[in-house]
Design a protein around this motif. Structure first.
Motif, short mmCIF file in Angstrom:
data_model
loop_
_atom_site.label_atom_id
_atom_site.label_comp_id
_atom_site.label_asym_id
_atom_site.label_seq_id
_atom_site.Cartn_x
_atom_site.Cartn_y
_atom_site.Cartn_z
N GLU A 18 29.76 31.17 40.91
CA GLU A 18 30.23 31.27 39.74
C GLU A 18 31.12 32.04 39.12
O GLU A 18 31.46 31.40 37.72
N ASN A 19 32.36 32.09 39.88
CA ASN A 19 33.38 32.81 39.14
C ASN A 19 34.91 33.18 40.31
O ASN A 19 34.30 32.78 41.53
N ALA A 20 35.89 33.08 40.11
CA ALA A 20 36.74 33.73 41.38
C ALA A 20 37.75 35.05 40.63
O ALA A 20 37.32 34.84 39.71
N THR A 21 37.76 35.60 41.83
CA THR A 21 38.18 36.66 41.44
C THR A 21 39.91 37.16 42.06
O THR A 21 40.24 36.00 42.76
N ILE A 22 41.05 37.45 41.23
CA ILE A 22 42.04 36.91 42.02
C ILE A 22 42.60 38.41 41.78
O ILE A 22 42.63 39.17 41.03
N THR A 23 43.28 38.56 42.97
CA THR A 23 43.89 40.06 42.92
C THR A 23 45.52 39.49 42.71
O THR A 23 46.25 38.71 43.30
N LEU A 24 45.83 40.47 41.73
CA LEU A 24 47.56 40.23 41.06
C LEU A 24 48.34 40.66 41.65
O LEU A 24 48.05 41.49 42.89
N SER A 25 49.40 40.02 41.32
CA SER A 25 50.52 40.36 43.23
C SER A 25 51.30 42.68 42.34
O SER A 25 51.52 42.52 43.04
N ARG A 26 50.65 42.60 41.07
CA ARG A 26 50.91 43.91 40.47
C ARG A 26 50.05 44.34 39.58
O ARG A 26 49.50 43.49 38.77
N PRO A 27 49.22 45.27 39.43
CA PRO A 27 48.49 45.73 38.00
C PRO A 27 48.85 45.55 36.68
O PRO A 27 50.53 46.02 36.53
N SER A 28 47.94 45.25 36.26
CA SER A 28 48.59 44.48 35.03
C SER A 28 47.17 45.49 33.77
O SER A 28 46.16 45.72 33.97
N GLU A 29 47.82 45.48 32.51
CA GLU A 29 47.09 46.31 31.90
C GLU A 29 46.27 44.92 31.02
O GLU A 29 46.47 44.27 30.21
N VAL A 30 44.66 45.07 30.95
CA VAL A 30 43.80 44.21 30.56
C VAL A 30 42.60 45.36 29.23
O VAL A 30 42.12 45.94 29.85
N ASN A 31 42.25 44.85 28.25
CA ASN A 31 41.44 45.19 27.18
C ASN A 31 42.04 46.71 27.94
O ASN A 31 40.98 47.84 27.75
N GLY A 32 43.04 47.22 27.57
CA GLY A 32 43.58 48.71 27.17
C GLY A 32 43.35 48.95 29.01
O GLY A 32 43.47 51.12 29.08
N VAL A 33 42.71 48.94 29.70
CA VAL A 33 42.79 49.50 31.18
C VAL A 33 43.41 48.49 32.77
O VAL A 33 43.81 47.48 32.23
N THR A 34 44.70 49.41 32.58
CA THR A 34 44.92 48.66 34.08
C THR A 34 44.27 48.39 35.36
O THR A 34 42.68 48.99 35.77
N VAL A 35 44.34 47.46 35.29
CA VAL A 35 43.81 46.03 36.86
C VAL A 35 44.27 45.73 37.63
O VAL A 35 45.34 45.36 36.90
N ASP A 36 43.82 45.60 38.69
CA ASP A 36 44.91 45.05 40.04
C ASP A 36 44.01 43.29 39.84
O ASP A 36 44.37 42.84 41.14
N THR A 37 42.72 43.42 39.83
CA THR A 37 42.01 42.46 40.02
C THR A 37 41.73 41.27 38.58
O THR A 37 41.93 42.68 37.16
N LEU A 38 41.73 40.31 38.64
CA LEU A 38 40.84 39.92 37.49
C LEU A 38 40.24 38.44 37.71
O LEU A 38 39.81 37.66 38.21
N THR A 39 38.80 38.55 37.01
CA THR A 39 37.80 37.56 37.24
C THR A 39 37.27 36.63 36.18
O THR A 39 37.63 36.79 35.63
#
Length: 102
Positions: A18-39
């Protein structure tokens, strides 16, 4: 024993049907929240067609629109990713939509 396909996955990528979860090389801001993964979830044909229509002939815009919807993130957030992380997102998406059953 792990299958050969599982051995091919990079350590930063977790893949399900159903999905892929990617660990980022460094935290990034998404929707106003700092995340270290994106799904990113698997797209429907309808979503791909809608991105095609909305973007005209701009392939980069089409991909950004599609990925933003599938990640539930803003396009500007994705544009703010480091390039290595955007490449990881692309790789996760293409692993997600490829048909390994051949």
């Amino acid at each position: 024993m792990a299958t050969p396909e599982l051995k091919k996955l990079p350590t930063w990528l977790k893949l399900t049907a159903e999905n892929a979860t990617i660990t980022l090389s460094r935290p990034s801001e998404v929707n106003g929240v700092t995340v270290d993964t994106l799904t990113i979830r698997s797209p429907t044909v309808r979503e791909v067609r809608a991105a095609d229509r909305a973007s005209g002939d701009d392939e980069e815009q089409r991909e950004l629109m599609l990925f933003a919807g599938l990640c539930e993130a803003g396009q500007q957030d994705l544009e703010g990713l480091k390039l290595v992380d955007y490449h990881r997102l692309q790789a996760g998406y293409f692993r997600l939509v490829q048909d390994d059953g051949v």
